[in-house]
Design an enzyme around this catalytic site. Structure first.
Site, mmCIF file in Angstrom:
data_model
loop_
_atom_site.group_PDB
_atom_site.id
_atom_site.type_symbol
_atom_site.label_atom_id
_atom_site.label_comp_id
_atom_site.label_asym_id
_atom_site.label_seq_id
_atom_site.Cartn_x
_atom_site.Cartn_y
_atom_site.Cartn_z
ATOM 1 N N PRO A 1 0.824 -1.214 0.000
ATOM 2 C CA PRO A 1 0.000 0.000 0.000
ATOM 3 C C PRO A 1 0.859 1.267 0.000
ATOM 4 O O PRO A 1 1.920 1.312 0.622
ATOM 5 C CB PRO A 1 -0.803 -0.104 1.295
ATOM 6 C CG PRO A 1 -0.695 -1.529 1.728
ATOM 7 C CD PRO A 1 0.608 -2.030 1.189
ATOM 8 N N ASP A 2 0.393 2.265 -0.707
ATOM 9 C CA ASP A 2 1.092 3.546 -0.803
ATOM 10 C C ASP A 2 1.020 4.268 0.551
ATOM 11 O O ASP A 2 -0.071 4.552 1.050
ATOM 12 C CB ASP A 2 0.433 4.401 -1.878
ATOM 13 C CG ASP A 2 1.195 5.670 -2.194
ATOM 14 O OD1 ASP A 2 2.186 5.990 -1.504
ATOM 15 O OD2 ASP A 2 0.793 6.361 -3.150
ATOM 16 N N PRO A 3 2.166 4.609 1.135
ATOM 17 C CA PRO A 3 2.154 5.292 2.432
ATOM 18 C C PRO A 3 1.990 6.812 2.328
ATOM 19 O O PRO A 3 1.938 7.497 3.349
ATOM 20 C CB PRO A 3 3.527 4.942 3.012
ATOM 21 C CG PRO A 3 4.403 4.840 1.802
ATOM 22 C CD PRO A 3 3.513 4.236 0.727
ATOM 23 N N TYR A 4 1.896 7.333 1.109
ATOM 24 C CA TYR A 4 1.856 8.788 0.900
ATOM 25 C C TYR A 4 0.822 9.460 1.803
ATOM 26 O O TYR A 4 -0.323 9.027 1.874
ATOM 27 C CB TYR A 4 1.555 9.088 -0.573
ATOM 28 C CG TYR A 4 1.509 10.553 -0.889
ATOM 29 C CD1 TYR A 4 2.650 11.337 -0.792
ATOM 30 C CD2 TYR A 4 0.335 11.156 -1.275
ATOM 31 C CE1 TYR A 4 2.620 12.685 -1.083
ATOM 32 C CE2 TYR A 4 0.282 12.502 -1.580
ATOM 33 C CZ TYR A 4 1.438 13.266 -1.475
ATOM 34 O OH TYR A 4 1.395 14.610 -1.755
ATOM 35 N N LYS B 1 0.637 9.490 4.974
ATOM 36 C CA LYS B 1 0.247 8.727 6.161
ATOM 37 C C LYS B 1 1.339 8.867 7.214
ATOM 38 O O LYS B 1 2.361 9.505 6.994
ATOM 39 C CB LYS B 1 0.008 7.272 5.770
ATOM 40 C CG LYS B 1 -1.061 7.147 4.682
ATOM 41 C CD LYS B 1 -1.891 5.926 4.831
ATOM 42 C CE LYS B 1 -3.084 5.920 3.904
ATOM 43 N NZ LYS B 1 -2.806 5.848 2.491
#
EC number: 3.1.3.48
Length: 129
Positions: free
Chosen positions: A100-103, A105
């Site tokens: 999953p993209d952590p952008y 977060k």
């Protein structure tokens, strides 16, 4: 993070290849997230010079292998460029996981993403060696 780790891992394994990253919905020209930079510096990898770029048809045609983070990205690339079938895989392909993209977060999400990236990079390095 994946580009930096893959470059380092493949260089250490004496695998000669060009590694670059691009996004499907990239914020073109933006720097890597400060949390990603911090985590990578802890591993001795400086990604502060990274700038986001958009995946394009020329990159796709030149690539022998395209690694994505999530299954929906693989599907989108193959739908837009049917000739890519057979050369687009998830970084977590061998253990059947998405990253999953952590952008935008919190740090714990970046750390979890990095752990998955490390696993995927290690598995791909074995396959490419």
């Amino acid at each position: 993070m994946a580009e930096g780790l893959l470059k380092q891992t493949l260089a250490q394994s004496a695998i000669d290849c060009h590694v670059s990253s691009a996004g499907l919905n990239a914020l073109v020209g933006h720097k890597a997230d400060p949390m990603a930079c911090q985590l990578m510096m802890q591993k001795g990898i400086d990604i502060s010079g990274h700038r986001a770029c958009q995946l394009n048809s020329e990159m796709i045609r030149k690539a022998d292998l395209i690694l994505v983070m999530e299954a929906f990205q693989k599907d989108a690339i193959e739908k837009n460029e049917p000739s890519t079938r057979g050369k687009v895989f998830r970084l977590g392909e061998w253990s059947h996981f998405d990253i999953p993209d952590p952008y935008q977060k919190e740090m714990t999400v970046f750390e979890a993403a990095l752990a998955l990236i490390e696993q995927g990079v290690a598995e791909w390095a074995k396959k490419l060696h």
